[in-house]
Design an enzyme around this catalytic site. Sequence first.
Site, PDB file in Angstrom:
ATOM      1  N   SER A   1      -2.123  -4.342  -3.051  1.00 50.49           N
ATOM      2  CA  SER A   1      -1.717  -3.044  -2.519  1.00 50.49           C
ATOM      3  C   SER A   1      -2.933  -2.149  -2.349  1.00 50.49           C
ATOM      4  CB  SER A   1      -0.714  -2.380  -3.477  1.00 50.49           C
ATOM      5  OG  SER A   1      -0.186  -1.201  -2.928  1.00 50.49           O
TER       6      SER A   1
ATOM      7  N   SER B   1       0.784  -1.228   0.000  1.00 47.82           N
ATOM      8  CA  SER B   1       0.000   0.000   0.000  1.00 47.82           C
ATOM      9  C   SER B   1       0.820   1.286   0.000  1.00 47.82           C
ATOM     10  CB  SER B   1      -0.981   0.059   1.181  1.00 47.82           C
ATOM     11  OG  SER B   1      -1.725  -1.122   1.261  1.00 47.82           O
TER      12      SER B   1
ATOM     13  N   ASP C   1      -3.871   1.469  -2.385  1.00 47.75           N
ATOM     14  CA  ASP C   1      -3.332   2.771  -2.791  1.00 47.75           C
ATOM     15  C   ASP C   1      -4.433   3.821  -2.711  1.00 47.75           C
ATOM     16  OD1 ASP C   1      -0.865   1.534  -3.399  1.00 47.75           O
ATOM     17  OD2 ASP C   1      -1.640   0.926  -5.355  1.00 47.75           O
TER      18      ASP C   1
END
Length: 334
Positions: A258, A220, A260
């Site tokens: 991830s 992330s 984001d």
Amino acid sequence: MQTRARDLGVAIGTLPTGALNAITDVPGVLVGQTTLADGDLQTGVTAIVPAGVTGGLPAAVAVGNGYGKLVGSTQLEELGLLETPIVLTGTLSVFRAADALVTYLLERDPQAISLNPVVGETNDGYLSDIRRRPITELHVLDALTSASADLPEEGCVGAGTGTCALGFKAGIGTASRRIGAADRPPHGTVGVLVQSNFSGTLQVLGTKIPAPPREPDGNSCLIVVATDLPLDARQLGRVARRAIFALGLIGSDYAPGSGDYAIAFATKHQQPMPDRDLRPVFQATLEAVEEALLNSLVAARTTTGYKGRTQYAVPHELITAARDRAQPPSSPTA
């Protein structure tokens, strides 16, 4: 004295920076951090505290990939208002941090019966014993009450103490850009703070810097964008999406695991500028995010943490070599 990208001769983009080249160049924006760096624990808290936030500030959130725990995001998106400071920490501590942020706010408003704490995270479990959930209310309150307008420390500090990005040790990074002049609107500052912890191949000024073969998974990136420019929540959503785009400039692979996110807020309610004038705001956002991400890597140091795992910092000579390859030699004078 921490090292930053510009100390290595790497300047991203063409717009001028603020005085500190930091999110705290935006008037009224403060940052505080608490760091836990002790053997198996490599984690912490970073708090972004805007003046006047409890009255509600125009804001928006953008999701590049939603594999994360961003507490308070749905109300922020629905109302277009940020009503609390923004706190960043490690994944399994995000819920305790949210509770502590509520405590902080209740103490300041004895009439409050509803609050929307905004708390983000990245997973620092490679270097820190994340299952211990070590962040306490005291850690969060310390970050909030110590927040200042100084240049925030970068690298292995606060919520970035145990994070890694692009195969290297990473952490907290910050940068800013100024737009226009008092007699030439739009004029103001865009400031950025990042908690970087994602995968891909580091790219500096277009030159790739591969990491050693062993690389922990990226988990992330949280990006916070602040500005004193006259933007409404819809326009701030456009800014937040550009902040996500900027991850690609430094080499993110936008992995499916991830989370984001970008949160963008303005420090006051104003008549919004016309959309046709947003080009320099977008440019400022892209440049500041890219430089903040690079600062998060350059300022980081090699760290040994949980189970003796070590994550190495990017060697600065690789950064300067990339800088040199990106700058062709000057033509000889006649």
